[in-house]
Design a protein around this motif. Structure first.
Motif, mmCIF file in Angstrom:
data_model
loop_
_atom_site.group_PDB
_atom_site.id
_atom_site.type_symbol
_atom_site.label_atom_id
_atom_site.label_comp_id
_atom_site.label_asym_id
_atom_site.label_seq_id
_atom_site.Cartn_x
_atom_site.Cartn_y
_atom_site.Cartn_z
ATOM 1 N N SER A 135 0.816 -1.213 0.000
ATOM 2 C CA SER A 135 0.000 0.000 0.000
ATOM 3 C C SER A 135 0.849 1.263 0.000
ATOM 4 C CB SER A 135 -0.919 0.018 1.232
ATOM 5 O OG SER A 135 -1.785 -1.106 1.232
ATOM 6 N N TYR A 136 2.162 1.090 0.096
ATOM 7 C CA TYR A 136 3.083 2.227 0.104
ATOM 8 C C TYR A 136 3.915 2.158 -1.181
ATOM 9 C CZ TYR A 136 1.891 2.204 5.073
ATOM 10 O OH TYR A 136 1.226 2.227 6.270
ATOM 11 N N THR A 137 3.721 3.120 -2.082
ATOM 12 C CA THR A 137 4.338 3.042 -3.403
ATOM 13 C C THR A 137 5.037 4.352 -3.747
ATOM 14 O OG1 THR A 137 2.529 1.588 -4.108
ATOM 15 C CG2 THR A 137 3.955 2.467 -5.815
ATOM 16 N N GLU A 138 6.251 4.237 -4.267
ATOM 17 C CA GLU A 138 6.994 5.422 -4.721
ATOM 18 C C GLU A 138 6.225 6.159 -5.809
ATOM 19 O OE1 GLU A 138 11.690 5.396 -5.026
ATOM 20 O OE2 GLU A 138 10.827 3.610 -5.967
ATOM 21 N N LYS A 139 6.338 7.462 -5.778
ATOM 22 C CA LYS A 139 5.813 8.287 -6.871
ATOM 23 C C LYS A 139 6.971 8.528 -7.844
ATOM 24 C CE LYS A 139 1.870 8.656 -4.769
ATOM 25 N NZ LYS A 139 2.162 7.796 -3.606
ATOM 26 N N GLY A 140 7.060 7.679 -8.858
ATOM 27 C CA GLY A 140 8.232 7.715 -9.726
ATOM 28 C C GLY A 140 9.398 7.008 -9.044
ATOM 29 N N ASP A 141 10.599 7.461 -9.324
ATOM 30 C CA ASP A 141 11.794 6.872 -8.705
ATOM 31 C C ASP A 141 12.328 7.845 -7.654
ATOM 32 O OD1 ASP A 141 14.027 5.419 -8.048
ATOM 33 O OD2 ASP A 141 15.059 5.697 -9.961
ATOM 34 N N GLN A 142 11.629 7.929 -6.531
ATOM 35 C CA GLN A 142 11.953 8.911 -5.514
ATOM 36 C C GLN A 142 13.370 8.735 -4.960
ATOM 37 O OE1 GLN A 142 7.564 8.608 -3.654
ATOM 38 N NE2 GLN A 142 8.956 9.810 -2.386
ATOM 39 N N ASN A 143 13.792 7.489 -4.770
ATOM 40 C CA ASN A 143 15.125 7.273 -4.187
ATOM 41 C C ASN A 143 16.223 7.168 -5.237
ATOM 42 O OD1 ASN A 143 14.704 4.737 -5.241
ATOM 43 N ND2 ASN A 143 14.693 3.667 -3.273
ATOM 44 N N GLN A 144 15.843 7.356 -6.508
ATOM 45 C CA GLN A 144 16.800 7.397 -7.618
ATOM 46 C C GLN A 144 17.745 6.193 -7.632
ATOM 47 O OE1 GLN A 144 18.730 11.258 -7.796
ATOM 48 N NE2 GLN A 144 16.810 12.316 -7.333
ATOM 49 N N ASP A 145 17.149 5.022 -7.429
ATOM 50 C CA ASP A 145 17.962 3.802 -7.468
ATOM 51 C C ASP A 145 17.723 3.000 -8.736
ATOM 52 O OD1 ASP A 145 15.453 2.716 -7.042
ATOM 53 O OD2 ASP A 145 16.085 1.402 -5.411
ATOM 54 N N GLY A 146 16.985 3.595 -9.673
ATOM 55 C CA GLY A 146 16.830 2.950 -10.967
ATOM 56 C C GLY A 146 15.501 2.282 -11.215
ATOM 57 N N LYS A 147 14.610 2.266 -10.202
ATOM 58 C CA LYS A 147 13.303 1.634 -10.405
ATOM 59 C C LYS A 147 12.221 2.539 -9.842
ATOM 60 C CE LYS A 147 10.395 -2.351 -9.354
ATOM 61 N NZ LYS A 147 10.290 -3.688 -8.710
ATOM 62 N N GLY A 148 11.263 2.896 -10.666
ATOM 63 C CA GLY A 148 10.152 3.709 -10.220
ATOM 64 C C GLY A 148 8.990 2.864 -9.729
ATOM 65 N N GLY A 149 8.145 3.459 -8.889
ATOM 66 C CA GLY A 149 6.949 2.774 -8.414
ATOM 67 C C GLY A 149 7.221 1.618 -7.482
ATOM 68 N N ASP A 150 8.360 1.633 -6.807
ATOM 69 C CA ASP A 150 8.719 0.545 -5.899
ATOM 70 C C ASP A 150 7.824 0.573 -4.665
ATOM 71 O OD1 ASP A 150 10.088 -1.628 -4.957
ATOM 72 O OD2 ASP A 150 11.934 -0.556 -4.469
ATOM 73 N N PHE A 151 7.691 -0.577 -4.012
ATOM 74 C CA PHE A 151 6.865 -0.670 -2.812
ATOM 75 C C PHE A 151 7.749 -0.913 -1.588
ATOM 76 C CE2 PHE A 151 7.267 -4.847 -4.668
ATOM 77 C CZ PHE A 151 7.502 -5.681 -3.590
ATOM 78 N N ILE A 152 7.130 -0.923 -0.416
ATOM 79 C CA ILE A 152 7.876 -1.031 0.843
ATOM 80 C C ILE A 152 7.907 -2.476 1.334
ATOM 81 C CG2 ILE A 152 7.850 -0.401 3.292
ATOM 82 C CD1 ILE A 152 8.930 1.796 1.574
ATOM 83 N N ASN A 153 9.100 -2.899 1.727
ATOM 84 C CA ASN A 153 9.341 -4.203 2.353
ATOM 85 C C ASN A 153 9.670 -4.028 3.827
ATOM 86 O OD1 ASN A 153 11.002 -6.328 -0.128
ATOM 87 N ND2 ASN A 153 8.899 -6.274 0.540
#
Length: 358
Positions: free
Chosen positions: A129-147
């Motif tokens: 339920s927690y999803t990046e807006k684009g590639d917020q952490n600039q690690d190469g993948k947008g829309g990542d979720f929380i683990n």
């Protein structure tokens, strides 16, 4: 007579300079070697009066350890914190996402990815339920979720309780840095930095094979599914994952806590090796905890909230300079010889250390 004294003084002066130079040369670390730099790091002196600085309610909690230092303090604190009343893992991480680490920024609820400190909006107890807006952490993948990151990897205690649900070493992280860290040692990144977040977390690799592989080839290897790359990475590289500065102390205190609370519960299985995962990095954990990223008000509150939830505290959050007062050698893993692998290269893991099915 004056001439003779003058000659003698000159000889003494030369010998003194030579002696000082010799001592300086011996004591100076090789600045190209991070391990030697870390080993030369001066930590705080043991504080036998640590108890006196605690608040009354903490003095009551830590009373059995009063006046102790070194390994005696390690043993006493272990007895105090060793039996948390943990819930099942699904319940624990749901509490972490939805309550413990949930906060508000600009009236939006969410959590901070602990490997970039980007705020990821969302609510509830499911990491998806927690999803990046684009590639917020600039690690190469947008829309990542929380683990849910297990700072002490799950594979090393075979996902057993209480460690799997112990919130003192669990943190919300985006899934990609979670996967990049995997079960590799936490420490100062060395060699080629092949992965970073914009917060400063990074994965360092040293090629042990002499193949002199370039960074593009290493990045291509890192992009493979975990089960395909695990053997290659662990057998051919020395690997370390370094959290960003703002998380270094929290991560170190989580690791030091697990060693203190659970060293006798089989936390050294799977890919664990004391000379690969733990012992070489204890000095860095002391440095991170006591110098680079000291305890702040948010971490104190988190410790209070975890005690209310599972009944025990993290002494490395409560007691200033605790790691130095126990001492590096006393914190070298007591049970490391049992069930550990026989070489410095970790065994292959059959399962990854992540929670894709949040």
């Amino acid at each position: 007579m004056k001439k003779r004294i003058s000659i003698l003084l000159s000889v003494v002066s030369v010998l003194t300079i030579a002696s000082c130079k010799s001592q300086t040369e011996v004591l100076q670390p090789d600045l190209s070697n991070q391990t030697e730099i870390q080993a030369a790091k001066k930590f705080k002196a043991p504080n036998p009066n640590w108890f006196d600085s605690l608040k009354p309610e903490l003095q009551s909690y830590y009373a059995p350890a009063k006046g102790k230092t070194g390994s005696d303090l390690f043993k006493a604190l272990h007895e105090i914190i060793k039996s948390p009343r943990v819930k099942d893992y699904k319940t624990a991480k749901s509490f972490m996402y939805g309550t413990l680490d949930n906060t508000k920024v600009n009236n939006q609820s969410g959590v901070f990815d602990r490997y970039s400190y980007q705020f990821i909006s969302g609510s509830g107890g499911n990491g998806n339920s927690y999803t990046e807006k684009g590639d917020q952490n600039q690690d190469g993948k947008g829309g990542d979720f929380i683990n849910c990151e297990h700072t002490w990897p799950q594979s090393m205690f075979e996902k057993n309780p209480p460690m799997v649900s112990d919130l003192h070493h669990l943190f919300p992280t985006a899934s990609v840095p979670n996967e990049m860290r995997g079960h590799f040692p936490i420490g100062n990144a060395k060699g080629i930095v092949a992965y970073t977040t914009n917060g400063g977390s990074k994965l360092g690799l040293i090629d042990k094979t002499g193949k002199n592989r370039q960074i593009d080839e290493i990045k291509k290897l890192l992009s493979l599914p975990h089960e395909q790359k695990a053997d290659i990475l662990e057998n051919e590289f020395e690997i370390s994952f370094e959290p960003l500065d703002k998380q270094k102390g929290n991560t170190a205190r989580g690791l030091l806590y697990v060693n203190l609370a659970h060293f006798d519960k089989g936390i050294n299985k799977g890919s664990f090796n004391k000379d690969y995962f733990w012992n070489p990095n204890v000095a860095a954990y002391i440095d991170w905890s006591e110098n680079k990223d000291v305890v702040d008000a948010d971490e104190m509150k988190r410790n209070d909230d975890i005690q209310k939830y599972q009944g025990n505290r993290n002494p490395f959050v409560d007691i200033p300079g605790l790691a130095s007062t126990i001492g590096e050698e006393a914190m070298k893993f007591a049970g490391a010889n049992k069930n550990s692998v026989s070489s410095g290269i970790a065994k292959k893991l059959t399962k990854i250390d992540m929670d894709w099915a949040d």
